[in-house]
Design a protein around this motif. Structure first.
Motif, short mmCIF file in Angstrom:
data_model
loop_
_atom_site.label_atom_id
_atom_site.label_comp_id
_atom_site.label_asym_id
_atom_site.label_seq_id
_atom_site.Cartn_x
_atom_site.Cartn_y
_atom_site.Cartn_z
N ARG A 154 23.88 12.29 -15.00
CA ARG A 154 25.08 12.95 -15.53
C ARG A 154 26.05 13.05 -14.37
NH1 ARG A 154 22.99 16.84 -18.14
NH2 ARG A 154 22.57 18.12 -16.32
N LEU A 155 27.17 12.37 -14.51
CA LEU A 155 28.21 12.41 -13.49
C LEU A 155 29.33 13.34 -13.92
CD1 LEU A 155 28.69 8.58 -12.74
CD2 LEU A 155 27.04 10.17 -11.71
N THR A 156 29.84 14.07 -12.98
CA THR A 156 31.10 14.78 -13.19
C THR A 156 32.14 13.97 -12.43
OG1 THR A 156 29.97 16.90 -13.31
CG2 THR A 156 32.35 16.95 -12.90
N VAL A 157 33.16 13.52 -13.15
CA VAL A 157 34.18 12.67 -12.54
C VAL A 157 35.54 13.34 -12.60
CG1 VAL A 157 32.90 10.56 -13.07
CG2 VAL A 157 34.64 11.35 -14.67
N ARG A 158 36.38 12.96 -11.66
CA ARG A 158 37.76 13.44 -11.64
C ARG A 158 38.68 12.25 -11.39
NH1 ARG A 158 37.89 17.02 -7.44
NH2 ARG A 158 36.89 18.54 -8.78
N ASP A 159 39.54 11.99 -12.38
CA ASP A 159 40.54 10.93 -12.28
C ASP A 159 39.94 9.55 -12.00
OD1 ASP A 159 42.51 12.78 -12.84
OD2 ASP A 159 43.07 13.09 -10.74
N MET A 160 38.90 9.20 -12.77
CA MET A 160 38.32 7.86 -12.67
C MET A 160 39.30 6.88 -13.29
SD MET A 160 34.78 6.39 -14.33
CE MET A 160 33.63 6.96 -13.08
N PRO A 161 39.73 5.86 -12.53
CA PRO A 161 40.72 4.91 -13.05
C PRO A 161 40.09 3.87 -13.99
CG PRO A 161 40.16 4.34 -10.80
CD PRO A 161 39.39 5.60 -11.13
N LEU A 162 40.57 3.85 -15.23
CA LEU A 162 40.03 2.95 -16.24
C LEU A 162 41.16 2.32 -17.03
CD1 LEU A 162 37.29 5.36 -17.66
CD2 LEU A 162 36.94 3.50 -16.01
N THR A 163 40.82 1.28 -17.78
CA THR A 163 41.74 0.65 -18.72
C THR A 163 41.04 0.56 -20.06
OG1 THR A 163 42.74 -0.68 -16.96
CG2 THR A 163 43.10 -1.42 -19.22
N VAL A 164 41.74 0.89 -21.14
CA VAL A 164 41.19 0.70 -22.47
C VAL A 164 41.18 -0.80 -22.71
CG1 VAL A 164 41.42 1.16 -24.93
CG2 VAL A 164 42.06 2.93 -23.28
N VAL A 165 39.99 -1.38 -22.82
CA VAL A 165 39.87 -2.82 -23.01
C VAL A 165 39.76 -3.16 -24.49
CG1 VAL A 165 38.54 -4.88 -22.41
CG2 VAL A 165 38.84 -3.08 -20.73
N ILE A 166 38.96 -2.37 -25.22
CA ILE A 166 38.87 -2.53 -26.68
C ILE A 166 39.04 -1.14 -27.28
CG2 ILE A 166 37.50 -3.32 -28.65
CD1 ILE A 166 35.95 -5.12 -26.70
N ASP A 167 40.02 -1.01 -28.17
CA ASP A 167 40.29 0.30 -28.75
C ASP A 167 39.53 0.50 -30.06
OD1 ASP A 167 41.87 -0.92 -30.80
OD2 ASP A 167 43.71 -0.63 -29.64
N ALA A 168 39.68 1.66 -30.63
CA ALA A 168 38.95 2.03 -31.85
C ALA A 168 39.44 1.27 -33.08
CB ALA A 168 39.06 3.54 -32.08
N TYR A 169 40.49 0.48 -32.92
CA TYR A 169 41.01 -0.35 -34.02
C TYR A 169 40.53 -1.80 -33.89
CZ TYR A 169 43.92 3.76 -34.31
OH TYR A 169 44.35 5.07 -34.39
N GLY A 170 39.77 -2.08 -32.84
CA GLY A 170 39.26 -3.42 -32.62
C GLY A 170 40.18 -4.32 -31.82
N CYS A 171 41.31 -3.79 -31.38
CA CYS A 171 42.23 -4.58 -30.57
C CYS A 171 41.63 -4.75 -29.17
CB CYS A 171 43.60 -3.90 -30.49
SG CYS A 171 44.82 -4.87 -29.61
N SER A 172 41.56 -6.00 -28.71
CA SER A 172 40.90 -6.31 -27.45
C SER A 172 41.89 -6.89 -26.45
CB SER A 172 39.78 -7.32 -27.69
OG SER A 172 39.25 -7.76 -26.47
#
Length: 187
Positions: A154-172
């Protein structure tokens, strides 16, 4: 570009507000698990036993971090190839998993479960494990310590830089990104 801030765990509604290509700074609780841990979790489910952490609205980071240096919560923590979890991910998503962090393409069955349940897939930059590790402020073992770096933490993270690659609508972004790049070359 606007950077969105998100705290994990997060709800279906928050997942639905994210779109492929969004830059995100993630804070909160993230669980680590790779293929060996996923296999064990699915075996627990087959036996009707509880999982080692609450899955509802949770986020799993596909990572096998290196050992931490003295005084640090974690060593280098770069993403692993997500397709290795594709056999297990749809079931976990349907049981409440809200998001995954990794690198690489996902199987159609994973994307289908994501759109059905309102889950997202974030990309973390491969090769940037030392940078990503700087976002980890706490690291606690949860289960399967015999797996070494593949144990669940279990990690506690602060401001981990990410990109949404595939969204909940299936857009990739794997589909729209190359097309947008090709279009930009034509201009």
């Amino acid at each position: 570009m606007e950077i969105k801030r998100l705290t994990a765990p997060f709800s279906r509604e928050e997942a639905l507000a994210l779109h492929a290509g969004d830059a995100v700074l993630l804070s909160g609780t993230v669980y680590t698990a790779r293929d060996a841990a996923h296999k064990r979790m699915c075996a627990l489910l087959e036996e009707g036993k509880p999982l080692p952490f609450p899955l509802e609205d949770a986020l799993i980071y596909y990572v096998g971090p290196t050992p931490a240096r003295a005084g640090e919560p974690i060593g280098s923590a770069g993403p692993t190839t997500s397709s290795r979890m594709d056999a297990y991910a749809p079931r976990l998503i349907r049981l409440g998993l809200r998001g995954m962090i990794g690198k690489g393409l996902r199987a159609p069955a994973v994307v289908e479960a994501m759109t059905e349940c309102g889950a997202v897939y974030f990309g973390a930059t491969g090769g940037a494990g030392a940078l990503i590790a700087r976002s980890v402020v706490e690291n606690q073992p949860v289960a399967y310590e015999d797996l070494g770096s593949e144990a669940i933490h279990r990690l506690t993270v602060r401001d981990m830089p990410l990109t949404v690659v595939i969204d909940a609508y299936g857009c990739s972004l794997y589909e729209t990104g190359p097309a947008a790049y090709r279009d930009s070359l034509k201009k």
